[in-house]
Each structure stands twice: as C-alpha cells, then as structure tokens.
Design a protein around this motif. Sequence first.
Motif, PDB file in Angstrom:
ATOM      1  N   THR A  54      39.781  29.653  36.824  1.00 21.10           N
ATOM      2  CA  THR A  54      40.048  30.633  37.877  1.00 21.10           C
ATOM      3  C   THR A  54      38.896  30.691  38.864  1.00 21.10           C
ATOM      4  O   THR A  54      37.776  30.255  38.569  1.00 21.10           O
ATOM      5  CB  THR A  54      40.241  32.029  37.284  1.00 21.10           C
ATOM      6  OG1 THR A  54      38.990  32.484  36.747  1.00 21.10           O
ATOM      7  CG2 THR A  54      41.304  32.047  36.194  1.00 21.10           C
ATOM      8  N   ARG A  97      31.445  33.393  38.812  1.00 25.98           N
ATOM      9  CA  ARG A  97      30.483  33.692  37.745  1.00 25.98           C
ATOM     10  C   ARG A  97      29.761  32.436  37.273  1.00 25.98           C
ATOM     11  O   ARG A  97      28.984  32.483  36.327  1.00 25.98           O
ATOM     12  CB  ARG A  97      31.221  34.336  36.571  1.00 25.98           C
ATOM     13  CG  ARG A  97      31.790  35.706  36.879  1.00 25.98           C
ATOM     14  CD  ARG A  97      32.652  36.195  35.733  1.00 25.98           C
ATOM     15  NE  ARG A  97      33.090  37.577  35.931  1.00 25.98           N
ATOM     16  CZ  ARG A  97      33.979  38.196  35.174  1.00 25.98           C
ATOM     17  NH1 ARG A  97      34.528  37.559  34.157  1.00 25.98           N
ATOM     18  NH2 ARG A  97      34.317  39.451  35.429  1.00 25.98           N
ATOM     19  N   LEU A 134      37.490  33.420  39.739  1.00 21.26           N
ATOM     20  CA  LEU A 134      36.540  34.384  39.198  1.00 21.26           C
ATOM     21  C   LEU A 134      35.518  33.672  38.318  1.00 21.26           C
ATOM     22  O   LEU A 134      34.327  33.994  38.337  1.00 21.26           O
ATOM     23  CB  LEU A 134      37.270  35.465  38.409  1.00 21.26           C
ATOM     24  CG  LEU A 134      36.397  36.564  37.802  1.00 21.26           C
ATOM     25  CD1 LEU A 134      35.609  37.293  38.896  1.00 21.26           C
ATOM     26  CD2 LEU A 134      37.249  37.553  37.006  1.00 21.26           C
ATOM     27  N   TYR A 154      40.615  31.006  47.832  1.00 15.64           N
ATOM     28  CA  TYR A 154      39.756  32.151  47.561  1.00 15.64           C
ATOM     29  C   TYR A 154      38.443  31.933  48.294  1.00 15.64           C
ATOM     30  O   TYR A 154      37.920  30.817  48.329  1.00 15.64           O
ATOM     31  CB  TYR A 154      39.483  32.284  46.055  1.00 15.64           C
ATOM     32  CG  TYR A 154      40.724  32.331  45.209  1.00 15.64           C
ATOM     33  CD1 TYR A 154      41.321  31.163  44.739  1.00 15.64           C
ATOM     34  CD2 TYR A 154      41.315  33.554  44.888  1.00 15.64           C
ATOM     35  CE1 TYR A 154      42.463  31.205  43.964  1.00 15.64           C
ATOM     36  CE2 TYR A 154      42.460  33.606  44.103  1.00 15.64           C
ATOM     37  CZ  TYR A 154      43.024  32.423  43.651  1.00 15.64           C
ATOM     38  OH  TYR A 154      44.159  32.475  42.882  1.00 15.64           O
TER      39      TYR A 154
END
Length: 125
Positions: free
Chosen positions: A103, A109, A105, A61
């Motif tokens: 993750t 964050r 994500l 990612y």
Amino acid sequence: VQLQASGGGVVQAGDSTRLSCLVSGHTSDSDEEYTIGWLRQSPGREREFLAGIRWRANTTYYRDPLKDHVTISKDSAKNTVYLQIHNLGPADTGVYYCARAKTALQLLRREVDLWGQGTLVTVSS
C-alpha cells in the motif's frame, strides 16, 4: 521482480525532469496488487515518500505538499512507472528511489519489500 530507476542527472532550476522505474520479472497476468512509489533522500534528510501508484488499479497517491509538484504515471505496456518533477528547485536535489509495497501507506512509512537502486538528481541554479 526487480526495480530499476533511471533518468537522473544535472538539471537546471525551473526545468522539469522525468524519472523512470522499470518493473521487471513479474508476469502480466498476475492478479497480485501492489503499489510502486518514489521516495527521495536529500542531503541530511531522511528518505521521504513522494508519490505512489497502484499497479493494477492505477490509483495514484501523493504526499500532500508535493501534489502539484510531481506527477506519477504508469505505462503498463512498458512495465514502467514514471515520476515527472515540475519546476525543479534546490530542494529537489537528492537520490530518487523507486520501491514496492502493498500500500501507499506502507511506502509512506518506508515499510518497503523491494527497493530499486537510486538515481541522483542534482538541481543546478
């Protein structure tokens, strides 16, 4: 489990560099899945997500604007995650942290459950 980042130093603008994150203390036969990533904190800026890789699935990612600027990879035999930074510029100066989350994500964050110590990269022009 511990994360140990290394590879920082003074580098010339336009060069490339590779940072390493040694993941120690986990068992190789564990079926736990998590994401190891790199975040950077540049002077005067918040710590930002750069890239991540799923430990078992090997899925990568990237923060979109950086997709062609950095490459994340993993050597399972060495329990090490690498971050290659291409064509370094002044904006790449900062402390680079490796971190773990479930993750990518969560890494984005900064919802991290494990941080490594940072390694400082200084780009010299």
